[in-house]
Design an enzyme around this catalytic site. Sequence first.
Site, short mmCIF file in Angstrom:
data_model
loop_
_atom_site.label_atom_id
_atom_site.label_comp_id
_atom_site.label_asym_id
_atom_site.label_seq_id
_atom_site.Cartn_x
_atom_site.Cartn_y
_atom_site.Cartn_z
CE1 TYR A 86 -19.40 31.48 -21.93
CE2 TYR A 86 -19.40 33.03 -23.76
CZ TYR A 86 -19.62 31.75 -23.26
OH TYR A 86 -20.04 30.76 -24.11
CD GLU A 145 -24.81 26.63 -26.23
OE1 GLU A 145 -25.08 25.43 -26.42
OE2 GLU A 145 -23.65 27.05 -26.07
CD1 TRP A 189 -22.96 34.28 -24.72
CD2 TRP A 189 -24.57 32.74 -24.65
NE1 TRP A 189 -22.56 33.31 -23.86
CE2 TRP A 189 -23.52 32.35 -23.80
CE3 TRP A 189 -25.69 31.93 -24.77
CZ2 TRP A 189 -23.56 31.16 -23.06
CZ3 TRP A 189 -25.74 30.75 -24.02
CH2 TRP A 189 -24.68 30.37 -23.19
#
Length: 200
Positions: free
Chosen positions: A22, A44, A52
């Site tokens: 990522y 988000e 995250w």
Amino acid sequence: MSVENTCRCPWLDTTKPDYVKYHDEEWGVPSHDDKVMFEFLVLESAQAGLSWYTILKKRDGYRKLFANFDVNKVAKYTSEDVERLMQDASIIRNRLKIEAAINNAKRFIEIQNEYGSFCKFIWSYVDNKTIVNSIDTIDDYVATSPISDQLAKDMKKRGFKFLGSTTLYSHLQATGLINDHLNDCYRKHEVKAVVGNKHD
């Protein structure tokens, strides 16, 4: 090039290959694609109070349950859809967050109708040019900025939910409006070279 022993951003847990992927391929790459913008807003807003990486692990679940992040389909979700999503452990089963994602899809479309695209709206906050911050150590990272504060205020006024200044600052970082790669990170200059694919 081999990036096995390359310097990366200090927040990254390099023991997690999917997290490294990522960081190396997505984080901070400038996006001018509304679908990408909507995906990250959904993910988000779901992150609030969580890491995250927790959300990243459930990304495929979100992709499946949120119609591959088709904003027009998500905007039409009903209370029955909310109940269906609440039963599926492949996403964060938080009713307020799920309802916020559906609400935000409707608000997202309103901005598209007003500006021609959501990207035109959000990129106007940085004068259509990526802000490149100087990050030497992890202490140089900030959680918010005057831009994210103003964006959050504007989006709240427009009816968006679960998208405060901290969440939106993360969004600006992820989608490349702000380049917050460490100065020594090998991706810092690679990302600066990417203009992004425009989908107006």
